[in-house]
Design an enzyme around this catalytic site. Structure first.
Site, mmCIF file in Angstrom:
data_model
loop_
_atom_site.group_PDB
_atom_site.id
_atom_site.type_symbol
_atom_site.label_atom_id
_atom_site.label_comp_id
_atom_site.label_asym_id
_atom_site.label_seq_id
_atom_site.Cartn_x
_atom_site.Cartn_y
_atom_site.Cartn_z
ATOM 1 N NE ARG A 13 -1.285 2.591 2.815
ATOM 2 C CZ ARG A 13 -0.866 3.746 3.316
ATOM 3 N NH1 ARG A 13 -0.835 4.836 2.544
ATOM 4 N NH2 ARG A 13 -0.421 3.827 4.558
ATOM 5 C CG ASP A 14 3.260 4.410 2.889
ATOM 6 O OD1 ASP A 14 2.748 5.368 2.280
ATOM 7 O OD2 ASP A 14 4.205 4.544 3.681
ATOM 8 C CG HIS A 205 5.244 4.834 8.704
ATOM 9 N ND1 HIS A 205 4.336 3.970 8.139
ATOM 10 C CD2 HIS A 205 5.815 5.488 7.656
ATOM 11 C CE1 HIS A 205 4.352 4.102 6.816
ATOM 12 N NE2 HIS A 205 5.243 5.026 6.504
ATOM 13 C CG HIS A 207 9.278 7.824 4.814
ATOM 14 N ND1 HIS A 207 8.823 7.953 3.520
ATOM 15 C CD2 HIS A 207 8.234 7.290 5.513
ATOM 16 C CE1 HIS A 207 7.572 7.528 3.445
ATOM 17 N NE2 HIS A 207 7.189 7.119 4.634
ATOM 18 C CB CYS A 238 6.274 11.606 1.169
ATOM 19 S SG CYS A 238 4.965 12.776 1.593
ATOM 20 C CG ASN A 247 7.519 3.483 3.642
ATOM 21 O OD1 ASN A 247 7.013 4.275 4.414
ATOM 22 N ND2 ASN A 247 6.944 3.133 2.489
#
Length: 300
Positions: A13-14, A205, A207, A238, A247
């Site tokens: 997903r992300d 979370h 990055h 992002c 990530n």
């Protein structure tokens, strides 16, 4: 017995929603099938949003419905509004996620509303989730810096996190969205949050834009955080933060945790195969330091 640290795999997903190369539904399904072989206990399958705005996440509900179910793996879908939640509910999803930010500017750029309005938008989701016994995980972006406002007050992060928990989220994942943080600044955020909240309801979370993700996770471990999001092969980035890389890679996180003596449940060979497979599909270099070292050694 070694202490367990939970890894939430957000690559499907992300990760994929920000990749320039679009994948077919079969490609996305194969990625998740590969991840299911690794021992990961939590996988974010996709996002129930309009394909017009996030084409990479098209038919996430269809993807979810076609996956083999495994009682040892918690699958989830991102559902930013009631329509998305209803799509997730229709395919039997038992965990959804909602998101906001600690930055007003970022929230407006990301989801076109204020922080307060973002809570109003998913209040219906929370109500329906409770009615159907669906677990809800919350995301808070910009835990340290915002690409538009700069530094974020740690107390603001704690305040937004508390609001999500009060609404019914079982866990809140704090996102270091643009990867500019260093451990000293991460410590201040956790200090502010942990003055009010328990470590058991918080996740990290991170990055890796400036290569600080692993250092920031180490700092988080020192403060008792035991759940971290990561993305296979460092997928993602992002879209609202120019130059922000993906990530933290699941491979690098695994290396840190396993060598510090934590248990993750991950099967290394399966993890590395999943990493190689998705990198080949996307025809991109894997930014994971561990993955590159692993394959160099394997080929030596």
């Amino acid at each position: 017995m070694s202490e367990f640290v939970k890894i939430v795999e957000v690559g499907p997903r992300d990760g994929l929603q920000n990749e320039k190369t679009p994948l077919t539904l079969d490609d996305r399904r194969q990625l998740i099938l590969d991840l299911m072989q690794t021992g990961l206990q939590a996988i974010e399958v996709g996002s129930c949003v309009s394909a017009k705005w996030v084409p990479q996440m098209a038919d996430s509900d269809v993807l979810f419905a076609g996956l083999p179910k495994d009682p040892n793996i918690q699958f989830s879908l991102l559902t930013p509004n009631l329509k998305g939640f209803e799509s997730a509910l229709a395919v039997g999803c038992k965990e959804v996620a909602v998101f906001t930010a600690a930055s007003e500017s970022f929230t407006r750029k990301n989801i076109n509303c204020s922080i307060d309005e973002s809570f109003e938008k998913f209040s219906d989701v929370m109500r329906e989730a409770k009615a159907h016994n669906i677990r809800v995980r919350g995301y808070v972006s910009c835990m340290v810096d915002c690409p538009y406002e700069g530094a974020i007050d740690p107390q603001q992060v704690a305040k937004v996190s508390q609001r999500l928990l009060d609404m019914g989220c079982y866990e809140v994942s704090l996102g270091e969205t643009i990867g500019t943080a260093t451990p000293d600044r991460v410590k201040k955020v956790w200090d502010a949050c942990l003055a009010e909240l328990d470590t058991t309801v918080l996740a990290g979370h991170f990055h890796n834009t400036y290569g600080m993700a692993i250092a920031n996770i180490y700092q988080s471990l020192l403060q008792g955080i035991r759940v971290f999001d990561s993305s296979i092969a460092g997928l993602g980035g992002c879209p609202y933060a120019k130059g922000a890389s993906g990530n933290v890679s699941t491979e690098d996180l695994y290396y840190l945790l396993s060598n510090m003596g934590y248990e993750t449940g991950i099967q290394l060979d399966a993890l590395m195969q999943a990493s190689r497979n998705i990198s080949n599909v996307l025809q991109r270099n894997n930014p994971s330091n561990y993955a590159n070292a692993y394959w160099q050694k394997a080929c030596a």
